[in-house]
Design a protein around this motif. Structure first.
Motif: not given
Length: 237
Positions: A8-11, A227-234, A168-170, A161-166
């Motif tokens: 699955g993906t975080l997106a 940006e929304n992934i970053a907010k939701s993961e925190g 969490t970046a970082g 960073e380029i995998f933000a979507g699949p």
């Protein structure tokens, strides 16, 4: 060759695709260590030494033995450390700096770190029912727990960073205490001494739930996704 396997993906979760699409039994054929969640983003999974522990939003932690339950999103690997680590003082903000010598920015890697934490702050997503909300909405209603002077293990991953979507970046890290009574998705931590390992992955395997019709028909909203992934993961730096 070491492999990080993600189902699955975080997106997908961001857009409310939260149905479990792979059993834990199938997932565990790809690893003995990892993190994830259950159908409806029900809590936080930590997989350690081939065992699955489920942190629930009421604070309870359950050892899952029925591996027929399903996950919409999980990442696993077989624990084969690349390098052993020891840190004197580390917290969530300084973790990347502590690992700077290993040049992780462009690779997938995993950590497994054990010690006594002077402070740890975790969140646990609450179980959702259909029609599922977005992960951002779930994050706003998450349960949060804190503990002091607790001994346990951090398990988690670093993604470029380029995998933000699949994913969490970082960093995306979970914690479980040695007594298996306290666990969750790490928002912050401080430990005066940690020991463990870093694993660098040659391969990142992205598995998609192609037999699930809801997934096949979903329309992914790309606007502000990162940006929304970053907010939701925190809590990750």
């Amino acid at each position: 060759m070491t492999k990080l396997y993600e189902h699955g993906t975080l997106a997908m979760l961001m857009d409310g695709m939260m149905d479990g699409t792979m059993t834990l039994a199938d997932l565990m054929t790809h690893g003995d260590t990892g993190i994830g969640t259950l159908t409806g983003t029900n809590g936080e999974l930590t997989i350690l030494d081939g065992e699955v522990y489920h942190a629930k939003s009421d604070g309870e932690v359950v050892h899952i033995t029925d591996l027929t339950v399903a996950t919409p999103f999980s990442s696993v690997h077989f624990n084969e450390p690349t390098v052993m680590l020891a840190f004197d003082v580390v917290d969530a903000q300084s973790l990347t700096a502590h690992l700077g010598d290993h040049d992780l920015a462009n690779v997938f890697s995993g950590i497994k770190l054990h010690g006594t934490f002077q402070h740890i702050h975790v969140r646990v997503a609450k179980e959702q029912s259909q029609p599922y909300p977005s992960l951002l909405d779930v994050a706003e209603g998450q349960a949060e727990f804190q503990a002091r002077d607790i001994t346990g293990t951090l398990v988690g991953y670093y993604a470029p960073e380029i995998f933000a979507g699949p994913t969490t970046a970082g960093w995306h890290i979970h914690f479980i205490s040695d007594d298996k009574q306290f666990a969750g998705h790490v928002l912050d931590f401080y430990a005066s001494q940690l020991k463990g390992s870093l694993q660098i992955f040659d391969d990142f395997v992205q598995h998609l739930p192609v037999d699930n019709q809801s997934f096949r028909k979903m329309k992914q909203n790309m606007n502000g996704l990162k940006e929304n992934i970053a907010k939701s993961e925190g809590g990750h730096h």
